[in-house]
Scaffold this motif. Structure first.
Motif, mmCIF file in Angstrom:
data_model
loop_
_atom_site.group_PDB
_atom_site.id
_atom_site.type_symbol
_atom_site.label_atom_id
_atom_site.label_comp_id
_atom_site.label_asym_id
_atom_site.label_seq_id
_atom_site.Cartn_x
_atom_site.Cartn_y
_atom_site.Cartn_z
ATOM 1 N N SER A 107 6.310 -70.311 9.108
ATOM 2 C CA SER A 107 6.117 -70.918 10.425
ATOM 3 C C SER A 107 6.830 -72.261 10.482
ATOM 4 C CB SER A 107 4.620 -71.106 10.724
ATOM 5 O OG SER A 107 4.044 -72.002 9.804
ATOM 6 N N THR A 108 7.334 -72.579 11.653
ATOM 7 C CA THR A 108 8.026 -73.847 11.882
ATOM 8 C C THR A 108 7.533 -74.428 13.200
ATOM 9 O OG1 THR A 108 9.998 -73.065 10.721
ATOM 10 C CG2 THR A 108 10.251 -74.970 12.150
ATOM 11 N N THR A 109 7.171 -75.688 13.170
ATOM 12 C CA THR A 109 6.700 -76.386 14.365
ATOM 13 C C THR A 109 7.522 -77.649 14.551
ATOM 14 O OG1 THR A 109 4.459 -75.566 14.008
ATOM 15 C CG2 THR A 109 4.720 -77.420 15.505
ATOM 16 N N PHE B 19 8.029 -84.915 15.610
ATOM 17 C CA PHE B 19 7.238 -84.267 14.557
ATOM 18 C C PHE B 19 7.876 -82.925 14.230
ATOM 19 C CE2 PHE B 19 4.120 -81.030 13.428
ATOM 20 C CZ PHE B 19 3.586 -81.586 12.281
ATOM 21 N N LYS B 20 7.978 -82.657 12.939
ATOM 22 C CA LYS B 20 8.527 -81.383 12.490
ATOM 23 C C LYS B 20 7.770 -80.929 11.256
ATOM 24 C CE LYS B 20 12.817 -79.016 11.284
ATOM 25 N NZ LYS B 20 14.287 -79.153 11.062
#
Length: 223
Positions: free
Chosen positions: A83-85, A122-123
């Motif tokens: 997952s990547t946000t 934000f990452k």
């Protein structure tokens, strides 16, 4: 007193993962023996008739309490998750200096204009990859026959090595239709299966974290 309280929390956090050690001949995994009933004597005129015998042409498959089934361990699981946000926020506020009669209002020669800007980034990324495989065989006892004919089974196997013991434990529910003619069943067809494969002794102990390390990795550690 504060130091004693901290030490107590550390000990409790370290001991939180301790539990009763598995032992051979655990009463919870004791074999279940079939009830020995006195067979009724039936006068048939034949000296070979046995009222309690199985059908001569039936498969020798487990069907009663105390019978034994061999479970073929064929467990293989694989899980992968990624997952990547990414979040971005940008804001800017600009208030020009007020003017009076076409002239900017100043204080000691400084204008009253206001400008505000801000950035927020934000990452986050997460990856999980896990695979497990277990193969072998274990024989278990039928401990109960349910009204619909399915069998509750339970059993364990212990192997003593030079520096400890290894054990396999299995409990679950088996359909009689899933039992093959040679009285075996795949572990993938055992419902509500609970399979434990672990060990005790020196090899198992060196793979465990100490109580202080477990405390720092427990939810009790506030940082």
């Amino acid at each position: 007193m504060r130091s004693l309280a901290v030490l107590t929390l550390m000990v409790l956090g370290g001991c939180a993962t301790y539990g009763p050690k598995p032992i051979p001949d655990d009463p919870d995994f004791a074999p279940v023996l079939p009830a020995f009933e006195e067979k009724p004597l039936v006068a048939t005129g034949s000296m070979y008739y046995d009222a309690g015998a199985r059908d001569l042409y039936a498969d020798r498959k487990a069907a009663r309490v105390g019978d034994i089934i061999t479970v073929m361990l064929e467990e293989s699981t694989s899980a992968k998750k990624s997952s990547t946000t990414e979040l971005k926020k940008k804001s800017a506020v600009d208030l020009p200096a007020p003017t009076v009669m076409g002239r900017p209002v100043t204080i000691n020669g400084n204008t009253l204009g206001i400008g505000i800007s801000g950035n927020n980034d934000f990452k986050g990324e997460s990856d999980a990859d896990q695979a497990n495989q277990l193969s072998g065989a274990i024989s278990v006892h039928v401990i109960r026959v349910l009204p619909n004919g399915t069998l509750m089974v339970r059993g364990e196997k212990w192997i003593t090595l030079n520096n400890g013991d290894e054990y396999v434990r299995l409990t679950g529910v088996v359909r009689q239709d899933d039992i093959t003619a040679d009285n075996t069943v795949s572990s993938t067809r055992v419902a509500n299966a609970r399979i434990q494969y672990s060990g005790t002794g020196a090899f198992a102990d060196v793979q465990k974290q100490g109580w202080l390390a477990r405390f720092f990795n427990s939810p009790l550690w506030p940082f």
